[in-house]
Write a protein that holds these residues in place. Structure first.
Motif, PDB file in Angstrom:
ATOM      1  N   GLU A 213      -2.248   1.551  -7.217  1.00  0.00           N
ATOM      2  CA  GLU A 213      -2.970   0.907  -8.317  1.00  0.00           C
ATOM      3  C   GLU A 213      -4.365   1.511  -8.399  1.00  0.00           C
ATOM      4  OE1 GLU A 213      -1.363  -3.680  -8.709  1.00  0.00           O
ATOM      5  OE2 GLU A 213      -3.132  -3.302  -7.500  1.00  0.00           O
ATOM      6  N   ASP A 214      -4.800   1.830  -9.611  1.00  0.00           N
ATOM      7  CA  ASP A 214      -6.167   2.288  -9.863  1.00  0.00           C
ATOM      8  C   ASP A 214      -6.839   1.215 -10.712  1.00  0.00           C
ATOM      9  OD1 ASP A 214      -8.523   3.583 -10.266  1.00  0.00           O
ATOM     10  OD2 ASP A 214      -7.695   5.263 -11.398  1.00  0.00           O
ATOM     11  N   ARG A 215      -7.340   0.177 -10.048  1.00  0.00           N
ATOM     12  CA  ARG A 215      -7.917  -0.980 -10.738  1.00  0.00           C
ATOM     13  C   ARG A 215      -9.289  -1.277 -10.189  1.00  0.00           C
ATOM     14  NH1 ARG A 215      -3.709  -5.807 -10.247  1.00  0.00           N
ATOM     15  NH2 ARG A 215      -5.434  -6.859 -11.330  1.00  0.00           N
ATOM     16  N   ASP A 216     -10.312  -1.149 -11.023  1.00  0.00           N
ATOM     17  CA  ASP A 216     -11.688  -1.448 -10.637  1.00  0.00           C
ATOM     18  C   ASP A 216     -12.068  -2.827 -11.171  1.00  0.00           C
ATOM     19  OD1 ASP A 216     -12.064   0.983  -9.326  1.00  0.00           O
ATOM     20  OD2 ASP A 216     -12.603   1.994 -11.192  1.00  0.00           O
ATOM     21  N   GLU A 217     -11.560  -3.851 -10.527  1.00  0.00           N
ATOM     22  CA  GLU A 217     -11.849  -5.240 -10.872  1.00  0.00           C
ATOM     23  C   GLU A 217     -11.694  -6.075  -9.610  1.00  0.00           C
ATOM     24  OE1 GLU A 217      -7.689  -6.627 -12.823  1.00  0.00           O
ATOM     25  OE2 GLU A 217      -8.780  -5.065 -13.934  1.00  0.00           O
TER      26      GLU A 217
ATOM     27  N   ASP B 117     -14.225  -5.109  -4.997  1.00  0.00           N
ATOM     28  CA  ASP B 117     -14.422  -4.842  -6.431  1.00  0.00           C
ATOM     29  C   ASP B 117     -13.339  -3.920  -6.982  1.00  0.00           C
ATOM     30  OD1 ASP B 117     -15.077  -2.425  -5.298  1.00  0.00           O
ATOM     31  OD2 ASP B 117     -17.136  -2.354  -6.078  1.00  0.00           O
ATOM     32  N   HIS B 118     -12.233  -3.781  -6.216  1.00  0.00           N
ATOM     33  CA  HIS B 118     -11.152  -2.898  -6.620  1.00  0.00           C
ATOM     34  C   HIS B 118      -9.868  -3.333  -5.909  1.00  0.00           C
ATOM     35  CE1 HIS B 118     -12.665  -1.243  -2.822  1.00  0.00           C
ATOM     36  NE2 HIS B 118     -11.424  -0.844  -2.614  1.00  0.00           N
ATOM     37  N   SER B 119      -8.752  -2.836  -6.383  1.00  0.00           N
ATOM     38  CA  SER B 119      -7.493  -3.090  -5.692  1.00  0.00           C
ATOM     39  C   SER B 119      -7.396  -2.194  -4.468  1.00  0.00           C
ATOM     40  CB  SER B 119      -6.307  -2.817  -6.617  1.00  0.00           C
ATOM     41  OG  SER B 119      -5.094  -2.831  -5.877  1.00  0.00           O
ATOM     42  N   PRO B 120      -7.028  -2.756  -3.293  1.00  0.00           N
ATOM     43  CA  PRO B 120      -6.851  -1.921  -2.110  1.00  0.00           C
ATOM     44  C   PRO B 120      -5.473  -1.269  -2.038  1.00  0.00           C
ATOM     45  CG  PRO B 120      -6.551  -4.205  -1.503  1.00  0.00           C
ATOM     46  CD  PRO B 120      -6.896  -4.197  -2.972  1.00  0.00           C
ATOM     47  N   LEU B 121      -4.645  -1.501  -3.054  1.00  0.00           N
ATOM     48  CA  LEU B 121      -3.326  -0.854  -3.078  1.00  0.00           C
ATOM     49  C   LEU B 121      -3.481   0.520  -3.724  1.00  0.00           C
ATOM     50  CD1 LEU B 121      -1.135  -3.904  -4.213  1.00  0.00           C
ATOM     51  CD2 LEU B 121      -1.881  -3.265  -1.908  1.00  0.00           C
ATOM     52  N   ASP B 122      -4.320   1.365  -3.100  1.00  0.00           N
ATOM     53  CA  ASP B 122      -4.733   2.627  -3.735  1.00  0.00           C
ATOM     54  C   ASP B 122      -4.358   3.846  -2.893  1.00  0.00           C
ATOM     55  OD1 ASP B 122      -6.539   2.346  -1.653  1.00  0.00           O
ATOM     56  OD2 ASP B 122      -8.349   2.575  -2.886  1.00  0.00           O
ATOM     57  N   VAL B 123      -3.263   3.733  -2.127  1.00  0.00           N
ATOM     58  CA  VAL B 123      -2.792   4.861  -1.327  1.00  0.00           C
ATOM     59  C   VAL B 123      -1.981   5.789  -2.228  1.00  0.00           C
ATOM     60  CG1 VAL B 123      -1.387   5.572   0.638  1.00  0.00           C
ATOM     61  CG2 VAL B 123      -2.790   3.497   0.782  1.00  0.00           C
ATOM     62  N   VAL B 124      -2.478   6.981  -2.450  1.00  0.00           N
ATOM     63  CA  VAL B 124      -1.865   7.921  -3.390  1.00  0.00           C
ATOM     64  C   VAL B 124      -0.770   8.746  -2.718  1.00  0.00           C
ATOM     65  CG1 VAL B 124      -2.354   9.824  -4.996  1.00  0.00           C
ATOM     66  CG2 VAL B 124      -4.032   7.986  -4.671  1.00  0.00           C
TER      67      VAL B 124
ATOM     68  N   GLU C 214       0.810  -1.214   0.000  1.00  0.00           N
ATOM     69  CA  GLU C 214       0.000   0.000   0.000  1.00  0.00           C
ATOM     70  C   GLU C 214       0.845   1.266   0.000  1.00  0.00           C
ATOM     71  OE1 GLU C 214      -3.831  -0.161   2.499  1.00  0.00           O
ATOM     72  OE2 GLU C 214      -2.483  -1.585   3.500  1.00  0.00           O
ATOM     73  N   LEU C 215       2.058   1.181   0.525  1.00  0.00           N
ATOM     74  CA  LEU C 215       2.888   2.371   0.678  1.00  0.00           C
ATOM     75  C   LEU C 215       4.038   2.431  -0.323  1.00  0.00           C
ATOM     76  CD1 LEU C 215       1.219   2.363   3.316  1.00  0.00           C
ATOM     77  CD2 LEU C 215       3.214   3.275   4.483  1.00  0.00           C
ATOM     78  N   GLY C 216       4.080   1.508  -1.279  1.00  0.00           N
ATOM     79  CA  GLY C 216       5.131   1.543  -2.289  1.00  0.00           C
ATOM     80  C   GLY C 216       5.623   0.150  -2.638  1.00  0.00           C
ATOM     81  N   ARG C 217       6.555   0.108  -3.583  1.00  0.00           N
ATOM     82  CA  ARG C 217       7.073  -1.160  -4.103  1.00  0.00           C
ATOM     83  C   ARG C 217       8.477  -1.406  -3.554  1.00  0.00           C
ATOM     84  NH1 ARG C 217       4.485  -1.725  -9.719  1.00  0.00           N
ATOM     85  NH2 ARG C 217       6.227  -3.090 -10.216  1.00  0.00           N
TER      86      ARG C 217
END
Length: 426
Positions: free
Chosen positions: A230-234, A252-259, A162-165
């Motif tokens: 990630e901005d993924r709606d799947e 219904d989306h990726s929770p790795l969405d911390v901008v 969530e906070l980076g790769r």
């Protein structure tokens, strides 16, 4: 390209989209771009300032938005619980686990070997092995029971958090804090290694005492990732470990969405080659505590819930000294793994990817061949090279899982057979 910010436990501010990080307020009435402000606390709210670990996350959806969790049954050897029968005091050792079936990702390829304490006690540790040959696809994992320290033995891991790769290879380690969601990719197609799970107080750098300000692991060598999302709606499966059991739900989306995020609770990686080993330059082998990279204190001063200790390449120069670790019995319990090469107190049988356990007061030390070699060696300066081993030491005795007990080496005690009796005068 992955970028990092150095510093262990430093306050970090980072954003993947310019302007996403609020300035001057943690939770403004209207965060930028309609993001949601969420605090992730790794310690109690009222922990002392110098121990308080938390980060503010600015994400596309709140993590509170999810369906109920149900039991996850697919990972048969991950978090199965330990044995119920009385624990024997016997020393144990294991070969590397066999390769897993094709199509096995990190979570389904995790095998719990040892654990102590109930995660609900907020104390103790567990040690897992992993063997995976497939990326985690459309699924993420998080551990509500503790923080996870990854120790690769073969093949790289790329941890999308969530906070980076973070990407790590054998010879590096990475820590994922309690509660942080992540997905694991395998850049080399397969990977094996160890995971140290800490249920107690957060790993920190040990105090250096008389060593002074420098030595062992230096804070500047720990690297924290910059913001990524990630901005993924799947559909995305979320698996969590909670109270020693695995649970699953689907979003219904990726929770790795911390901008964007700021704080001092974050994943990090560390290169073990940067560990500055301290040793004797006169006589006697120092206590193994001198190799402590990370510590998790217990409520008793001087007695660790867990110490993560490394045995890297190093020079041995002590005079009139038995240089490998001496024979000893210890109130602490020692679980040990080897990443590469050989361990200087064992001649054979302890392989990279394997594991050993010496619980409290179990007599252990060099095997016969290692004792004979070290006792007869010419004491010239000598470099132990091409090796890296680690120990997860704990004040709580370890219990093996049923799988671990059933696949332990049957002849481990034999390595201490046939030592000659001391020859006293008269």
């Amino acid at each position: 390209m992955t970028h990092y910010i150095p510093g262990f436990g430093n306050h970090v501010s980072t954003e993947a989209v310019p302007g996403a990080l609020p300035i001057g307020r943690n939770s403004p009435q209207r965060p930028p771009f309609g993001l949601y402000a969420e605090q992730l606390s790794g310690t109690a709210f009222t922990a002392a300032r110098h121990e308080n670990r938390r980060s503010w996350l600015y994400r596309m959806r709140p993590t509170a938005e999810h369906p109920p969790f149900v039991r996850y049954e697919a990972a048969k050897r991950f978090a199965p619980g330990t044995i119920d029968e009385p624990l024997s005091p016997n020393r144990l050792r294991w070969d590397p686990i066999a390769d897993t079936a094709p199509g096995t990702d990190l979570i389904d390829g995790m095998t719990t070997m040892l654990a102590n304490r109930d995660p609900a006690d907020l104390e103790g540790v567990a040690l897992h092995l992993y063997a995976a040959n497939r990326d985690m696809i459309d699924r993420v994992f998080f551990d509500a029971d503790g923080e996870l320290l990854f120790v690769p033995q073969e093949g790289r891991l790329e941890l999308l958090t969530e906070l980076g790769r973070i990407q790590i290879a054998p010879g590096q380690i990475a820590l994922i804090p309690r509660g942080i969601r992540f997905r694991a990719l395998l850049p080399d197609g397969a990977a094996r290694g160890y995971v140290c799970e800490n249920h107690g107080s957060l790993f920190r750098l040990p105090d250096l005492g008389p060593i002074g300000a420098n030595g062992l692991a230096n804070p500047r060598d720990f690297e924290t990732p910059i913001a990524w999302f990630e901005d993924r709606d799947e559909p995305c499966e979320v698996i969590q470990k909670f109270m020693g059991t695995l649970w699953t739900t689907t979003l219904d989306h990726s929770p790795l969405d911390v901008v964007a995020w700021h704080g001092n609770l974050a994943p990090w990686r560390y290169d073990l080659a940067r560990f500055n080993t301290i040793g004797s330059i006169s006589f006697d082998h120092p206590d193994p505590s001198i190799f402590t990279l990370l510590t998790s204190p217990s409520d008793v001063p001087g007695r660790a819930n867990a110490d993560f200790v490394v045995f890297p390449p190093r020079w041995m120069v002590a005079e009139d000294t038995f240089r490998p670790p001496w024979f000893h019995r210890n109130v602490m319990s020692e679980a040990m793994g080897i990443i590469t090469g050989a361990y200087d107190a064992k001649a054979e049988g302890f392989q990279p990817g394997g594991l050993s356990l010496h619980n409290l007061m179990a007599g252990h030390g060099p095997d016969l061949a290692s004792w004979q070699g070290a006792s007869a060696a010419a004491l010239k300066p000598h470099k132990i090279d091409g090796t890296m081993a680690f120990m997860l030491e704990s004040c709580w005795p370890y219990k093996p899982t049923r799988f671990a007990l059933d696949c332990a080496q049957l002849d481990y005690d034999d390595v201490w057979s046939d030592f000659p009796k001391a020859n006293l005068p008269g």
